[in-house]
Design an enzyme around this catalytic site. Sequence first.
Site, PDB file in Angstrom:
ATOM      1  N   VAL A  32       0.866  -1.176   0.000  1.00  0.00           N
ATOM      2  CA  VAL A  32       0.000   0.000   0.000  1.00  0.00           C
ATOM      3  C   VAL A  32       0.903   1.226   0.000  1.00  0.00           C
ATOM      4  O   VAL A  32       1.938   1.241   0.670  1.00  0.00           O
ATOM      5  CB  VAL A  32      -0.928   0.021   1.232  1.00  0.00           C
ATOM      6  CG1 VAL A  32      -1.722   1.332   1.290  1.00  0.00           C
ATOM      7  CG2 VAL A  32      -1.867  -1.177   1.217  1.00  0.00           C
ATOM      8  N   CYS A  33       0.527   2.249  -0.767  1.00  0.00           N
ATOM      9  CA  CYS A  33       1.232   3.522  -0.767  1.00  0.00           C
ATOM     10  C   CYS A  33       2.705   3.326  -1.131  1.00  0.00           C
ATOM     11  O   CYS A  33       3.027   2.587  -2.051  1.00  0.00           O
ATOM     12  CB  CYS A  33       1.041   4.207   0.589  1.00  0.00           C
ATOM     13  SG  CYS A  33       1.454   5.959   0.641  1.00  0.00           S
ATOM     14  N   THR A  34       3.618   3.931  -0.399  1.00  0.00           N
ATOM     15  CA  THR A  34       5.043   3.831  -0.720  1.00  0.00           C
ATOM     16  C   THR A  34       5.655   2.500  -0.311  1.00  0.00           C
ATOM     17  O   THR A  34       6.862   2.301  -0.478  1.00  0.00           O
ATOM     18  CB  THR A  34       5.831   4.988  -0.077  1.00  0.00           C
ATOM     19  OG1 THR A  34       5.541   5.039   1.315  1.00  0.00           O
ATOM     20  CG2 THR A  34       5.470   6.312  -0.720  1.00  0.00           C
TER      21      THR A  34
END
Length: 233
Positions: A100-102
Site C-alpha cells: 500500500v502507498c510507498t
Amino acid sequence: MSKLTIVIALYPGVTHLDFTGPHQVLVRAPGAEVIAASVGGADIEAEGLIFTGLADLARIPSCHVLLVPGGFGATEAMLDEGFMREIRRLGAGAAYVTSVCTGSLILAAAGFLAGKRAACHWAWRDQLKPFGALVSEARVERDGNIITGGGVTAGLDFAFTLLAELAGEDYAQAVQLGLEYAPAPPFDSGRPELARPEVLARVKAIMAQAMESRAAAAAQAAASGASLSMARP
C-alpha cells in the site's frame, strides 16, 4: 481449512492507516492468521501511536501473503538491510506480494517490481522508475501475483480486491457490507487531478521537504539492488 498466513511487515515511521485499514478487512478472510511483525519484534511508532506485541519477522518461516505498507519511514526502511533481507525472504515464497502507498518502493528495492506494473502514492510514484517498475496511476494495480495500492486510503480498496482473490467476490462484498464501506468523501480533492490548484500546490510543497532525500534513497537502493543481482550466480 488450512491456515492462511498474511504477514504485514512494519518499520519505524510507517503510516498506520496503510496497514490498519487492510488489517481490518483481511482479518476477516476465512482461516486467516494476520501477523503484524517487525525486525526483532520491536515496538513500532506510527505518527503518535505505538504498536506493540509484534512478531519477529525473522521467526516467521513463510507466508501466503506479504503486505508492506508505506510511510515516510519507507526511505530508511529500504536502506535497512536487516529489514530488506526479511522482505526478500518472505516475498520469495509468498503466493501474493503486496503493498500500500510507498510500500511499493520497498518491494521495488527488494527486487520484486522490475518489469511489473505497480501503484504508489501519487507524489512518489515516479520513484519506482529507477527500479525498472512500470508506473501505474491506478488506485489498485495487479500484475501477476503482485498487487499494489495507491496512497493510504487506497489500502481499503486494495484489501477488498485481495480479499476477493482469496475468498471470492461474494464473500468480499459481504465483508464490505458488514464494514459499511461506502465512501462518500466530503471533498472531491483526493486525487491530484481533482484537487483545486492551490490545494495541490500546498500538498506538493509539503511533500517537497522529503522528496530530495527519498529520491536519493531510491537511487541508492536501486544501485544496491543492481549490485546484488550481478553478484548472484
